[in-house]
Design a protein around this motif. Structure first.
Motif, PDB file in Angstrom:
ATOM      1  N   ILE A   1       0.856  -1.190   0.000  1.00 48.04           N
ATOM      2  CA  ILE A   1       0.000   0.000   0.000  1.00 48.04           C
ATOM      3  C   ILE A   1       0.890   1.236   0.000  1.00 48.04           C
ATOM      4  O   ILE A   1       2.070   1.157   0.359  1.00 48.04           O
ATOM      5  CB  ILE A   1      -0.944   0.017   1.225  1.00 48.04           C
ATOM      6  CG1 ILE A   1      -0.123   0.118   2.524  1.00 48.04           C
ATOM      7  CG2 ILE A   1      -1.848  -1.209   1.235  1.00 48.04           C
ATOM      8  CD1 ILE A   1      -0.970   0.313   3.770  1.00 48.04           C
ATOM      9  N   PRO A   2       0.355   2.390  -0.416  1.00 50.64           N
ATOM     10  CA  PRO A   2       1.159   3.623  -0.394  1.00 50.64           C
ATOM     11  C   PRO A   2       1.676   3.917   1.011  1.00 50.64           C
ATOM     12  O   PRO A   2       0.976   3.727   2.007  1.00 50.64           O
ATOM     13  CB  PRO A   2       0.176   4.694  -0.866  1.00 50.64           C
ATOM     14  CG  PRO A   2      -0.830   3.947  -1.685  1.00 50.64           C
ATOM     15  CD  PRO A   2      -0.973   2.613  -1.028  1.00 50.64           C
TER      16      PRO A   2
ATOM     17  N   LEU B   1       9.543   6.269  -3.565  1.00 54.79           N
ATOM     18  CA  LEU B   1       9.681   5.676  -2.239  1.00 54.79           C
ATOM     19  C   LEU B   1       8.357   5.691  -1.486  1.00 54.79           C
ATOM     20  O   LEU B   1       8.140   4.854  -0.596  1.00 54.79           O
ATOM     21  CB  LEU B   1      10.750   6.432  -1.440  1.00 54.79           C
ATOM     22  CG  LEU B   1      12.187   6.338  -1.977  1.00 54.79           C
ATOM     23  CD1 LEU B   1      13.124   7.182  -1.130  1.00 54.79           C
ATOM     24  CD2 LEU B   1      12.646   4.883  -2.025  1.00 54.79           C
ATOM     25  N   GLU B   2       7.475   6.632  -1.818  1.00 57.62           N
ATOM     26  CA  GLU B   2       6.189   6.742  -1.128  1.00 57.62           C
ATOM     27  C   GLU B   2       5.140   5.807  -1.719  1.00 57.62           C
ATOM     28  O   GLU B   2       4.083   5.617  -1.132  1.00 57.62           O
ATOM     29  CB  GLU B   2       5.687   8.182  -1.171  1.00 57.62           C
ATOM     30  CG  GLU B   2       6.574   9.155  -0.403  1.00 57.62           C
ATOM     31  CD  GLU B   2       6.194  10.592  -0.660  1.00 57.62           C
ATOM     32  OE1 GLU B   2       6.337  11.417   0.266  1.00 57.62           O
ATOM     33  OE2 GLU B   2       5.755  10.901  -1.784  1.00 57.62           O
TER      34      GLU B   2
ATOM     35  N   THR C   1      -3.151   3.264  -8.113  1.00 57.27           N
ATOM     36  CA  THR C   1      -4.290   3.096  -9.029  1.00 57.27           C
ATOM     37  C   THR C   1      -5.264   4.261  -8.970  1.00 57.27           C
ATOM     38  O   THR C   1      -6.133   4.390  -9.833  1.00 57.27           O
ATOM     39  CB  THR C   1      -5.052   1.803  -8.709  1.00 57.27           C
ATOM     40  OG1 THR C   1      -5.515   1.838  -7.348  1.00 57.27           O
ATOM     41  CG2 THR C   1      -4.155   0.594  -8.892  1.00 57.27           C
ATOM     42  N   GLY C   2      -5.149   5.102  -7.953  1.00 63.47           N
ATOM     43  CA  GLY C   2      -6.041   6.250  -7.836  1.00 63.47           C
ATOM     44  C   GLY C   2      -5.848   6.957  -6.518  1.00 63.47           C
ATOM     45  O   GLY C   2      -5.020   6.568  -5.683  1.00 63.47           O
ATOM     46  N   VAL C   3      -6.635   8.021  -6.326  1.00 59.90           N
ATOM     47  CA  VAL C   3      -6.630   8.784  -5.079  1.00 59.90           C
ATOM     48  C   VAL C   3      -8.072   8.847  -4.581  1.00 59.90           C
ATOM     49  O   VAL C   3      -8.973   9.256  -5.322  1.00 59.90           O
ATOM     50  CB  VAL C   3      -6.055  10.202  -5.274  1.00 59.90           C
ATOM     51  CG1 VAL C   3      -6.248  11.036  -4.016  1.00 59.90           C
ATOM     52  CG2 VAL C   3      -4.579  10.130  -5.633  1.00 59.90           C
ATOM     53  N   LEU C   4      -8.285   8.449  -3.339  1.00 54.00           N
ATOM     54  CA  LEU C   4      -9.612   8.449  -2.740  1.00 54.00           C
ATOM     55  C   LEU C   4      -9.840   9.778  -2.024  1.00 54.00           C
ATOM     56  O   LEU C   4      -9.021  10.187  -1.188  1.00 54.00           O
ATOM     57  CB  LEU C   4      -9.747   7.291  -1.754  1.00 54.00           C
ATOM     58  CG  LEU C   4     -11.111   7.138  -1.074  1.00 54.00           C
ATOM     59  CD1 LEU C   4     -12.181   6.774  -2.106  1.00 54.00           C
ATOM     60  CD2 LEU C   4     -11.045   6.088   0.031  1.00 54.00           C
TER      61      LEU C   4
ATOM     62  N   ASN D   1      -5.672   0.944   0.741  1.00 52.64           N
ATOM     63  CA  ASN D   1      -5.527   2.392   0.888  1.00 52.64           C
ATOM     64  C   ASN D   1      -4.333   2.738   1.764  1.00 52.64           C
ATOM     65  O   ASN D   1      -4.030   2.029   2.742  1.00 52.64           O
ATOM     66  CB  ASN D   1      -6.785   2.998   1.511  1.00 52.64           C
ATOM     67  CG  ASN D   1      -8.016   2.765   0.651  1.00 52.64           C
ATOM     68  OD1 ASN D   1      -7.903   2.419  -0.530  1.00 52.64           O
ATOM     69  ND2 ASN D   1      -9.183   2.949   1.235  1.00 52.64           N
ATOM     70  N   GLY D   2      -3.692   3.859   1.430  1.00 52.01           N
ATOM     71  CA  GLY D   2      -2.611   4.377   2.249  1.00 52.01           C
ATOM     72  C   GLY D   2      -3.146   5.337   3.301  1.00 52.01           C
ATOM     73  O   GLY D   2      -4.366   5.491   3.466  1.00 52.01           O
ATOM     74  N   PRO D   3      -2.275   6.013   4.028  1.00 51.64           N
ATOM     75  CA  PRO D   3      -2.718   6.957   5.064  1.00 51.64           C
ATOM     76  C   PRO D   3      -3.391   8.180   4.446  1.00 51.64           C
ATOM     77  O   PRO D   3      -3.126   8.554   3.299  1.00 51.64           O
ATOM     78  CB  PRO D   3      -1.417   7.336   5.774  1.00 51.64           C
ATOM     79  CG  PRO D   3      -0.342   7.083   4.765  1.00 51.64           C
ATOM     80  CD  PRO D   3      -0.797   5.913   3.950  1.00 51.64           C
TER      81      PRO D   3
END
Length: 542
Positions: free
Chosen positions: A260-261, A289-290, A296-299, A350-352
């Protein structure tokens, strides 16, 4: 084959029976010949690099070594032919290091070049390879965008999943390049290899021997796009054989699936638009690195708040699909404040989230009212400004000029440079008495002038010339609008104003024409009616 080492192992068997003899070994090298093939190049097998010199363009050219079975002997040197097609000049560069498969060229930025290669043995050189066309700097095709490379850990054998966005219809092919990573992104420790895919392709799976999760970062993967060249004059496609390329564009990140990110996108700014009930957003793209896995996208998660940081309703979300850096949040309700946060999304989850940001989405009607109020205030200020200017002009128009004549002498007392009396001049000696007021006159009118002169409402004959001169010098033919004539001895005066000729059907008088005047007020002691009538009859009429 020419230039090839052969080994013969010979053993004999007696004709009448017996046993095989011991094996005798013979080694022989065939005669060397010119190579049967050239070093292989591709229309896109070059990389644009920095050039430290002024007016210089750096190009790093790559080629493949001649296959062993086509060399026809030991390769002794490579020749790189660089032709400047703008001036017709060709340069032959010799490479004697046989392990070298790349060469940096320094070219003119605004010229078109064609590059070919050749390999040589001690006998001679091969024919030239197909040419590579390098377009002038800034005029070639751009490489494919959103180029990503991800190692798939859940597949056997391990492979790179490569994706990119398609370009325009003139593309004839895409090419995928790979090699082992060197000390920097422009060099490789193994020869460059490549494969070509069809122009309608946007995904490719690359399987390499020995590729694993631990060796992923040891590789470099790149892409180029090849297009048919166009005429600089007609902008139409030229001969299909004239193909140019974007050159290699290396992937900056080699991702590994299943992650995950590691960080949240940084929100740069948000702008609300009440007319469309939407909010425009922009964020900073995450670095390699992040994003250990491909993004795949931004929520985008949002809710309505009332002044504080706590949602007063349920959280809602919209997905910005892809690897872009902007999005428009739509279908919102105006008249509310929204609390918004974002997070990166990969196939693994999902990432933070980013820090929440509050955005006011004002009611559209309230915004319109605000605009109308501001516009009304501006119009009012503009109206007041013009009223002040108009009032100043009227004050200037009503400034007084007094004419007094104690002891049969005419004195002009000018109080303002913006005021005028009707100033005309005598056209003949017979009309001199009324020269201050009329251009000419009949005998009857001259008699009336004499009467006015006797009552001190016109200058006497002895002061007529002086009065006319002073009237012209102090007032001039273009001043005007209000004046006083009076007697300082009798402490009486007449106020005279011009008539607006336009309002009574006359056109505006020219600069040299006399305006029409009327008596509008009598100040001081009464002046006999017959004297006023006589004076009025001498004023210019419309």
């Amino acid at each position: 084959m020419p230039g090839t080492v052969y080994q013969w192992n010979v053993s004999c068997l007696p004709e009448e029976g017996g046993f095989w003899s011991e094996v005798s070994t013979f080694i022989h090298t065939t005669q060397t010949d010119v190579p049967a093939s050239q070093p292989e190049v591709h229309p896109g097998s070059f990389l644009q690099v920095d050039c430290e010199e002024d007016n210089c363009r750096g190009i790093l050219l790559f080629w493949k070594a001649v296959p062993a079975h086509l060399r026809n002997g030991p390769i002794t040197e490579y020749h790189i032919f660089v032709e400047d097609t703008d001036i017709g000049n060709e340069t032959d560069i010799t490479v004697t290091n046989m392990t070298q498969t790349s060469l940096e060229l320094r070219l003119e930025p605004n010229n078109t070049y064609q590059v070919q290669t050749s390999a040589c043995t001690e006998v001679g050189c091969s024919t030239k390879s197909k040419h590579i066309t390098i377009a002038p700097q800034g005029k070639g095709v751009s490489p494919p965008q959103d180029f990503t490379v991800e190692f798939m850990t859940d597949e056997e054998p391990g492979n790179f999943n490569i994706n990119w966005q398609p370009l325009h219809t003139r593309v004839v092919s895409y090419t995928i390049y790979w090699c082992m990573r060197g000390e920097n992104t422009t060099n490789s420790t193994t020869p460059l290899d490549w494969t070509t895919v069809a122009p309608n392709t946007t995904e490719y799976n690359l399987t390499l021997p020995g590729l694993s999760e631990n060796t992923t970062q040891d590789y470099m993967v790149g892409i180029s796009a090849e297009v048919i060249m166009t005429s600089s004059r007609t902008r139409r496609a030229s001969d299909a054989s004239q193909v140019t390329s974007s050159g290699i564009s290396w992937s900056q990140c080699l991702h590994i699936s299943g992650n995950i990110p590691a960080a949240a996108p940084e929100v740069l700014h948000m702008t609300s638009d009440p007319s469309t009930a939407s909010i425009d957003m922009e964020w900073q793209k995450l670095s390699c690195l992040e994003t250990p896995s491909v993004l795949t996208g931004v929520l985008v998660v949002y809710c309505v708040v009332d002044g504080g940081d706590t949602c007063t309703g349920p959280e809602q979300s919209q997905m910005a699909v892809g690897r872009g850096s902007s999005y428009t949040l739509k279908d919102l309700d105006t008249g509310h404040t929204y609390l918004i946060k974002v997070c990166g999304v990969s196939a693994a989850g999902n990432g933070p989230f980013s820090a929440p940001v509050k955005v006011d989405l004002k009611a559209y009607l309230a915004l319109m009212y605000t605009v109308l109020i501001v516009a009304s205030v501006l119009l009012l200020l503009l109206f007041i400004f013009f009223c002040i200017i108009w009032g100043c002009c009227k004050i200037q128009e009503n400034t007084k000029l007094e004419i007094s004549y104690p002891k049969n002498k005419l004195q002009l007392l000018q109080h303002c440079d913006y005021v005028d009396m009707p100033t005309t001049h005598p056209e003949s000696s017979t009309s001199g008495k009324n020269g201050t007021y009329r251009k000419s006159g009949t005998d009857k009118e001259r008699d009336l002038d004499q009467e006015l002169e006797d009552t001190k409402l016109l200058p006497s004959e002895s002061y007529r010339d002086i009065a006319s001169i002073r009237m012209r010098e102090s007032l001039g033919p273009k001043r005007t609008h209000s004046c006083y004539m009076g007697s300082s001895a009798k402490k009486s005066s007449l106020e005279v104003k011009p008539i607006n000729r336009e309002k009574i059907g006359f056109t505006q008088p020219s600069d040299t024409a006399d305006p029409a005047y009327v008596i509008v007020a009598v100040h001081g002691e009464d002046i006999p009616r017959e004297q006023l009538s006589s004076f009025r009859s001498h004023l210019p009429l419309p």
